[in-house]
Scaffold this active site. Structure first.
Site, PDB file in Angstrom:
ATOM      1  N   ARG A   1      27.055  15.933   6.035  1.00 50.41           N
ATOM      2  CA  ARG A   1      26.335  16.661   7.073  1.00 50.41           C
ATOM      3  C   ARG A   1      24.889  16.176   7.250  1.00 50.41           C
ATOM      4  NH1 ARG A   1      27.578  21.964   8.307  1.00 50.41           N
ATOM      5  NH2 ARG A   1      28.709  22.028   6.338  1.00 50.41           N
TER       6      ARG A   1
ATOM      7  N   CYS B   1      42.278  31.195  24.699  1.00 51.80           N
ATOM      8  CA  CYS B   1      42.740  32.575  24.623  1.00 51.80           C
ATOM      9  C   CYS B   1      42.574  33.138  23.212  1.00 51.80           C
ATOM     10  CB  CYS B   1      44.203  32.636  25.043  1.00 51.80           C
ATOM     11  SG  CYS B   1      44.443  31.846  26.630  1.00 51.80           S
TER      12      CYS B   1
HETATM   13  C1  PLP Z   1      32.690  17.627   2.045  1.00 48.70           C
HETATM   14  C2  PLP Z   1      32.299  16.914   0.814  1.00 48.70           C
HETATM   15  C3  PLP Z   1      31.090  16.215   0.737  1.00 48.70           C
HETATM   16  C4  PLP Z   1      30.067  16.229   1.851  1.00 48.70           C
HETATM   17  O1  PLP Z   1      29.440  17.473   1.971  1.00 48.70           O
HETATM   18  P1  PLP Z   1      28.238  17.657   3.016  1.00 48.70           P
HETATM   19  O2  PLP Z   1      27.898  19.087   2.913  1.00 48.70           O
HETATM   20  O3  PLP Z   1      28.749  17.271   4.343  1.00 48.70           O
HETATM   21  O4  PLP Z   1      27.114  16.784   2.557  1.00 48.70           O
HETATM   22  C5  PLP Z   1      30.830  15.491  -0.407  1.00 48.70           C
HETATM   23  N1  PLP Z   1      31.704  15.453  -1.437  1.00 48.70           N
HETATM   24  C6  PLP Z   1      32.875  16.132  -1.415  1.00 48.70           C
HETATM   25  C7  PLP Z   1      33.791  16.057  -2.572  1.00 48.70           C
HETATM   26  C8  PLP Z   1      33.210  16.878  -0.289  1.00 48.70           C
HETATM   27  O5  PLP Z   1      34.356  17.567  -0.276  1.00 48.70           O
END
Ligand code: PLP
Length: 420
Positions: free
Chosen positions: A278, A344
């Site tokens: 993210r 919907c």
């Molecule tokens: C989803 C995930 C991430 C990334 O998380 P962010 O919040 O998008 O930084 C990293 N490692 C694992 C194992 C994940 O499942």
């Protein structure tokens, strides 16, 4: 907001391209990504961690478009994957497979085999049964599968429950109290080579304390394991750093994050691995949608737009907030509305009780901070084709995923003929 997003002469721009121009060319709804914003996010991590030997593995699930993966590969990123499909994407995008980690609680034998053959850096193993299966696959291939155990440090990341993963009660990882015992079992397996320790406590985390608490437990465990003769070359602290979804929110920046981490792992004999998703792409994307209708009830006013929860599920799923900007110039919020899609479901909204400018049918809106878990979580619900994705770089833009056609959507389906 990054300076790649600006109003110029009363028009909203991404880098040097008017959003209106892209919407006219690609249609709406459409996702637009900015190369400059994702590059700057990556470079701010890289610079922040330059004092520590660090591998940055972009978490592919946040946004897995080939163009995005290719951009990160070009910046030198590794990748954190959770499926065979993501492995194939990283390969096609030209990613360096020796910098790939494979996470997730439910890897199949087929996925394990493919990842070993691809020569990935290591697997983040989440259970004893998974470890045993991976050992079997390693032996069959006449090799040793490189492994980190994902431990569950039992930390409250103080974020939405759906994106909290490091609680004792969550399905993720091996309870930290059992880790030494499982590392010992791993050490005795001929098809396994232990190389790292891993944790990932959640997502959209806004405080540094949960990271410090988790990493402190990891470092103590790593030091203990090294004393016992276990090979620990990497400490992987996962992803999860939050981003601002509201203009006035200030998340920790990578520099502050790096400083607290450096305090804990500086001088240790292992390398650091991070898995941000993210915080690398979230603010690099927006969903552009067009106003279809206005509807004024006695209790509420609705702005009905052509994007829906199948395009961006975060508001419905996590009750998350996304800023919504008017593309045809800045406008003052004057009335409270719900911004809703055509699906919907009452959960189909992009904003609720939002103080909003007066808009009219045909106006374009930009739903901001939609670069992570936006398109990636989109679906065909209500038989709606998935939106196109567009990448902007400087004064140019390219469609990096076409809008799905109705034929694309129906191509796998058939009406059966039965004998009876
Ligand atoms: C989803 C995930 C991430 C990334 O998380 P962010 O919040 O998008 O930084 C990293 N490692 C694992 C194992 C994940 O499942």
């Amino acid at each position: 907001m990054h300076n790649s997003y600006q109003y110029r002469d009363g028009e909203f721009y991404v880098e040097d391209v008017p959003v209106r121009k892209i919407a006219e060319s690609a249609g709406t709804p459409c996702y637009i990504y900015s190369y400059a914003v994702l590059r700057d996010a990556f470079l701010s991590y890289r610079d922040a961690f330059s004092g520590i030997d660090t591998l940055l593995c972009y978490s592919v699930k946040a946004n897995s478009n080939l163009a995005i993966l290719n951009a990160f590969a070009g910046l030198g990123a590794g990748f954190d994957i959770v499926s065979m499909g993501e492995l194939i994407r990283v390969k096609r995008a030209g990613g360096d497979l020796s910098k790939v980690l494979f996470s997730g609680v439910g890897k199949t034998e087929e996925e394990m085999r493919a990842a070993i053959e691809a020569g990935i850096l290591f697997f983040n193993v989440e259970s004893v049964e998974e470890l045993r299966l991976l050992n079997k696959v390693g032996l069959e291939l006449g090799t040793k599968a490189p492994v980190a155990l994902r431990v569950n440090p039992d930390i409250d990341p103080k974020t939405h429950p759906y994106i909290s993963t490091g609680f004792k009660k969550s399905k993720f990882g091996i309870e930290i109290g059992r880790a030494v015992e499982v590392y010992e079992e791993a050490g005795s397996m001929e098809g396994i080579r232990v190389t790292a320790i891993d944790a990932h406590i959640g997502s959209q985390i806004f405080e540094l304390t949960p990271f410090v608490d988790s990493l402190t437990k990891l470092v103590n465990l790593a030091d203990d394991l090294i004393d016992k003769g276990v090979n620990i070359e990497y400490i992987d602290i996962g992803g999860g750093l939050g981003i601002s979804y509201k203009m006035d929110e200030i998340p920790p920046n990578p520099k502050e994050y790096a400083d607290v981490i450096a305090g804990l792992v500086g001088g240790k004999p292992y390398k650091l691995v991070l898995e941000p998703g993210r915080s690398l792409v979230g603010n690099a994307g927006m969903l552009v949608t067009k106003v279809l209708f206005l509807k004024e009830g006695t209790a509420k006013k609705f702005v009905i737009v052509d994007a829906a929860m199948n395009d961006l599920i975060r508001p419905a799923f996590y009750e998350s907030y996304h800023e919504i900007l008017t593309v045809s110039g800045p406008a003052k919020a004057v009335e409270k509305v719900d911004v809703v899609g055509p699906i919907c479901e009452s959960g189909d909204f992009l904003a609720k009780d939002r103080k909003f400018p007066r808009v009219k049918s045909g106006d374009l809106l930009a739903v901001m901070s939609a670069g992570a878990y936006g398109f990636a979580m989109s679906s065909n619900y209500n038989t709606r084709p998935r939106a196109p994705e567009v990448l902007v770089k400087g004064g140019e833009f390219r469609v990096v995923r076409k809008r799905e056609t109705y034929d694309d959507m129906l191509s796998g389906e058939s009406i059966p003929e039965f004998g009876g």
